[in-house]
Design an enzyme around this catalytic site. Sequence first.
Site, PDB file in Angstrom:
ATOM      1  N   SER A 136       0.832  -1.208   0.000  1.00 38.75           N
ATOM      2  CA  SER A 136       0.000   0.000   0.000  1.00 38.75           C
ATOM      3  C   SER A 136       0.866   1.257   0.000  1.00 38.75           C
ATOM      4  O   SER A 136       1.976   1.278   0.537  1.00 38.75           O
ATOM      5  CB  SER A 136      -0.921   0.007   1.210  1.00 38.75           C
ATOM      6  OG  SER A 136      -0.186  -0.105   2.389  1.00 38.75           O
ATOM      7  N   GLU A 162      -2.631  -0.285  -3.902  1.00 39.60           N
ATOM      8  CA  GLU A 162      -3.858  -0.652  -3.170  1.00 39.60           C
ATOM      9  C   GLU A 162      -4.828   0.495  -2.887  1.00 39.60           C
ATOM     10  O   GLU A 162      -5.505   0.479  -1.858  1.00 39.60           O
ATOM     11  CB  GLU A 162      -3.495  -1.373  -1.850  1.00 39.60           C
ATOM     12  CG  GLU A 162      -2.576  -2.582  -2.047  1.00 39.60           C
ATOM     13  CD  GLU A 162      -2.178  -3.269  -0.736  1.00 39.60           C
ATOM     14  OE1 GLU A 162      -2.906  -3.155   0.257  1.00 39.60           O
ATOM     15  OE2 GLU A 162      -1.114  -3.924  -0.737  1.00 39.60           O
ATOM     16  N   TYR A 182     -10.805   1.053  16.350  1.00 40.43           N
ATOM     17  CA  TYR A 182     -11.780  -0.026  16.353  1.00 40.43           C
ATOM     18  C   TYR A 182     -11.803  -0.660  14.968  1.00 40.43           C
ATOM     19  O   TYR A 182     -11.536   0.013  13.979  1.00 40.43           O
ATOM     20  CB  TYR A 182     -13.198   0.489  16.671  1.00 40.43           C
ATOM     21  CG  TYR A 182     -13.316   1.375  17.900  1.00 40.43           C
ATOM     22  CD1 TYR A 182     -12.351   1.378  18.904  1.00 40.43           C
ATOM     23  CD2 TYR A 182     -14.422   2.214  18.047  1.00 40.43           C
ATOM     24  CE1 TYR A 182     -12.484   2.191  20.018  1.00 40.43           C
ATOM     25  CE2 TYR A 182     -14.571   3.032  19.163  1.00 40.43           C
ATOM     26  CZ  TYR A 182     -13.590   3.027  20.145  1.00 40.43           C
ATOM     27  OH  TYR A 182     -13.722   3.830  21.236  1.00 40.43           O
ATOM     28  N   GLU A 227       8.752  -8.008   8.904  1.00 39.69           N
ATOM     29  CA  GLU A 227       8.957  -6.812   9.724  1.00 39.69           C
ATOM     30  C   GLU A 227      10.207  -7.020  10.563  1.00 39.69           C
ATOM     31  O   GLU A 227      10.364  -8.045  11.215  1.00 39.69           O
ATOM     32  CB  GLU A 227       7.746  -6.617  10.644  1.00 39.69           C
ATOM     33  CG  GLU A 227       7.908  -5.470  11.615  1.00 39.69           C
ATOM     34  CD  GLU A 227       6.658  -5.250  12.461  1.00 39.69           C
ATOM     35  OE1 GLU A 227       5.842  -6.181  12.587  1.00 39.69           O
ATOM     36  OE2 GLU A 227       6.514  -4.151  12.984  1.00 39.69           O
ATOM     37  N   HIS A 263       5.219   2.716  11.071  1.00 35.75           N
ATOM     38  CA  HIS A 263       4.235   3.295  11.994  1.00 35.75           C
ATOM     39  C   HIS A 263       4.602   4.714  12.394  1.00 35.75           C
ATOM     40  O   HIS A 263       3.840   5.393  13.066  1.00 35.75           O
ATOM     41  CB  HIS A 263       4.109   2.434  13.252  1.00 35.75           C
ATOM     42  CG  HIS A 263       3.636   1.047  12.942  1.00 35.75           C
ATOM     43  ND1 HIS A 263       4.475  -0.043  12.941  1.00 35.75           N
ATOM     44  CD2 HIS A 263       2.425   0.596  12.580  1.00 35.75           C
ATOM     45  CE1 HIS A 263       3.783  -1.109  12.596  1.00 35.75           C
ATOM     46  NE2 HIS A 263       2.545  -0.757  12.377  1.00 35.75           N
ATOM     47  N   CYS A 304       6.404  -2.758   6.357  1.00 37.54           N
ATOM     48  CA  CYS A 304       5.005  -3.087   6.065  1.00 37.54           C
ATOM     49  C   CYS A 304       4.486  -2.054   5.055  1.00 37.54           C
ATOM     50  O   CYS A 304       5.256  -1.241   4.543  1.00 37.54           O
ATOM     51  CB  CYS A 304       4.195  -3.054   7.365  1.00 37.54           C
ATOM     52  SG  CYS A 304       2.507  -3.664   7.218  1.00 37.54           S
TER      53      CYS A 304
HETATM   54  N1  GLN Z   1      -0.043  -5.433   1.394  1.00 36.90           N
HETATM   55  C1  GLN Z   1      -0.522  -4.872   2.620  1.00 36.90           C
HETATM   56  C2  GLN Z   1      -0.176  -3.396   2.685  1.00 36.90           C
HETATM   57  O1  GLN Z   1       0.851  -3.033   2.228  1.00 36.90           O
HETATM   58  C3  GLN Z   1       0.068  -5.567   3.826  1.00 36.90           C
HETATM   59  C4  GLN Z   1      -0.473  -5.002   5.105  1.00 36.90           C
HETATM   60  C5  GLN Z   1      -0.077  -5.760   6.360  1.00 36.90           C
HETATM   61  O2  GLN Z   1       0.798  -6.574   6.351  1.00 36.90           O
HETATM   62  N2  GLN Z   1      -0.684  -5.462   7.460  1.00 36.90           N
HETATM   63  O3  GLN Z   1      -0.912  -2.583   3.184  1.00 36.90           O
HETATM   64 ZN    ZN Z   2       2.649  -5.849   7.281  1.00 41.30          ZN
END
Ligand code: GLN
Ligand code: ZN
Length: 765
Positions: free
Chosen positions: A446, A497, A529, A677, A705, A737
């Site tokens: 994403s 995405e 949530y 990760e 994050h 991620c």
């Molecule tokens: N392909 C998803 C993204 O990049 C993977 C998300 C995840 O691992 N939580 O958003």
């Molecule tokens: Zn991830």
Amino acid sequence: MVQSAVLGFPRIGPNRELKKATEGYWNGKVTVDELQKVAKDIRASNWKLQKAAGVDIIPSNDFSFYDQVLDLSLLFNVIPDRYSKYQLPSLDTYFAMGRGLQRKATETEKTVDVTALEMVKWFDSNYHYVRPTFSHSTTFKLNGQKPVDEFLEAKELGIQTRPVLLGPVSFLYLGKSDKDSLDLNPLSLLDKLLPLYAEILSTLSAAGATDVQLDEPILVLDLPQEVLAAIKKAYSFFGQQTKLPKITLASYFGTVLPNLDTIKGLPVDSLHFDFVRAPEQFEEVISAVGPNQKLSVGIVDGRNIWKNNFAKSSQFVNKAISIFGADRVIVSTSSSLLHTPVDLANEKSLDTELKNYFSFATQKLDEVVTIAKHVSGEDVSAALKSNADAIAARQTSTIINDAKVQDRVASIDSKMSTRAAPFAERLAEQEPIFNLPLFPTTTIGSFPQTKDIRINRNKFNKGTISAEEYEAFINSEIERVIRFQEEIDLDVLVHGEPERNDMVQYFGEQLKGYAFTTNGWVQSYGSRYVRPPIIVGDLSRPKAMSVKESVYAQSITKKHVKGMLTGPITCLRWSFPRDDVDQKTQAYQLALALRDEVNDLEAAGIKIIQVDEPAIREGLPLRAGAERSDYQVWAAEAFRIATSGVTNKTQIHSHFCYSDLDPNHIKALDADVVSIEFSKKDDAGYIAEFRDYPNHIGLGLFDIHSPRVPSKEEFITKIETILKTYPAQKFWVNPDCGLKTRGWEETRQSLTNMVAAAKYFREQY
Ligand code: GLN
Ligand code: ZN
């Protein structure tokens, strides 16, 4: 009379009132008094709701602004110095521990800059708790008396409650020692903590509480001897105090059998067990119930949304009554109802047939009450009849049963879950096609989900823009992401995405056998949530789900674009699963649907396909043993069923995050490339586990994050460290991620630096 009990009720409010108020408070738009008022109203309406339903034992102190474990850290003053030093108001210290706080100095306030405490998954649920963090300088003392205040608040409304607190041993064992005190074993703090528990409990007693519920969910884990000894010690200590309320010791989410000797003989009034998750423990568990103790039978599911089967549950409870007598048996929810949505009545667009099969937290109140009445001999025949009708209807429902799917699952053979050739041969076929440099760079899927994307998605859902307009918008977003990746010179591209609201919901909405709520929110952590989709029936894929977007993305670039799917286990884990079919079968059904999708992507010319499985770790059964090893086998198999229908030339990727996954579990998937990760792990031992594993791995190089941008040098240092343990030839370069929660500017900078670092190493090798 058999009593009914609830172990905890959702605190988010029927329409997410708590989220709106807390986020408003964080943004400075809601005052602390307004926030407190919202909280007080939620508590009052929860208590009244339970009272009106006829629940005998109603919980209090199950409310929390952020997390019930964090509440205890505040209550017992387990506040690391880096938070307390700012001398913020107590609620702000609390939020700072939960979510970090960054605030510029003003005329009246100093600068604050502190990161959040660690957040971890609550057992095998998708709830996250904030980890109690102890150090040598922790000074235990009571900070206020939240459990007492909330007990009194209910009492003022004329409602007698049973306050609930996480027990002392779970509180310590689920915690950790802080960076500055790594030699500290949190359990060693038990002696200091117990008097504080005793104090709060006796204050509760003085305030009129006759009963308390102490949760020790760790009792369903494999526990070292010292933890079991701590349990004995803690509850013996409570037993010696004179002025405490009667204690209900509660366990949930599994069986306590291996720890039963410890539980036996503890001086508590009642024992609660989860017989939804572990009915098989009944026969042995009853032997641990002392002659003066009560048994709380957790029989109404606190983790799922299916209507209880009254006939079956009543029969179960009657077994207990025949042994202990009605006065010593309590009918209860299996765990807190925190993990279920608040009220089915708020679902206006759910299919009425399906609605008849569901039960959310509010409906579960009636369930415990009805079962308790029934086993007490009261006439509830109308409720029993409609329940039996619903259960029978569900069994034969055409929404639920699909013979074609069932046959297909039955015909799965081992060939379906094995790639045509071993990795080395696949690699030899793939290399000339992809021609990738050393240290190939890619992302996890994403790209920033901007406000613009959300606005357009909403417009499309509301019908204010047409499908064609929406598709054009999505394509323009895809094009932007492709051009961006080309510009910064990434090697393997993604489409970004933009069309996905959520990685599970997006596919669930296109699969037959899924249902969705409009308001079925469940707290995941803090003010976040989620609205888990519900697997209601046999799952199948009516048509391709992601091919259009991937094909479009591939059509506008010469570089390879990865197709991007969510794996079977993650779809399963982040949904409410069926309770009438085992999870393995549901995973296989998802796997088959995804297999068709993977094959369609391949047929459409997509040569690299990534199937994400970030939730594979959280599905791992809590205890070692056959159930766990079986899971490891079928979870990996489900992934391989989904991904083994392609030729050797197609490169399969996978991705893991959120947890420490056993390297053997990763290897069992046999993906050509996996991204893991890693940015916060930095554990050479972990990398070493993959040294002899032939397939390729991308270790996540930065934390997605956080908006922080790592410099090129920082990436170089990271990669250098990894290369000490891990061969360059198998190493991919990528973030931890997906980037969907990030802004564009920091994304551009971070990825540019990451690519520069990869190029630096290419020159070295
Ligand atoms: N392909 C998803 C993204 O990049 C993977 C998300 C995840 O691992 N939580 O958003
Ligand atoms: Zn991830």
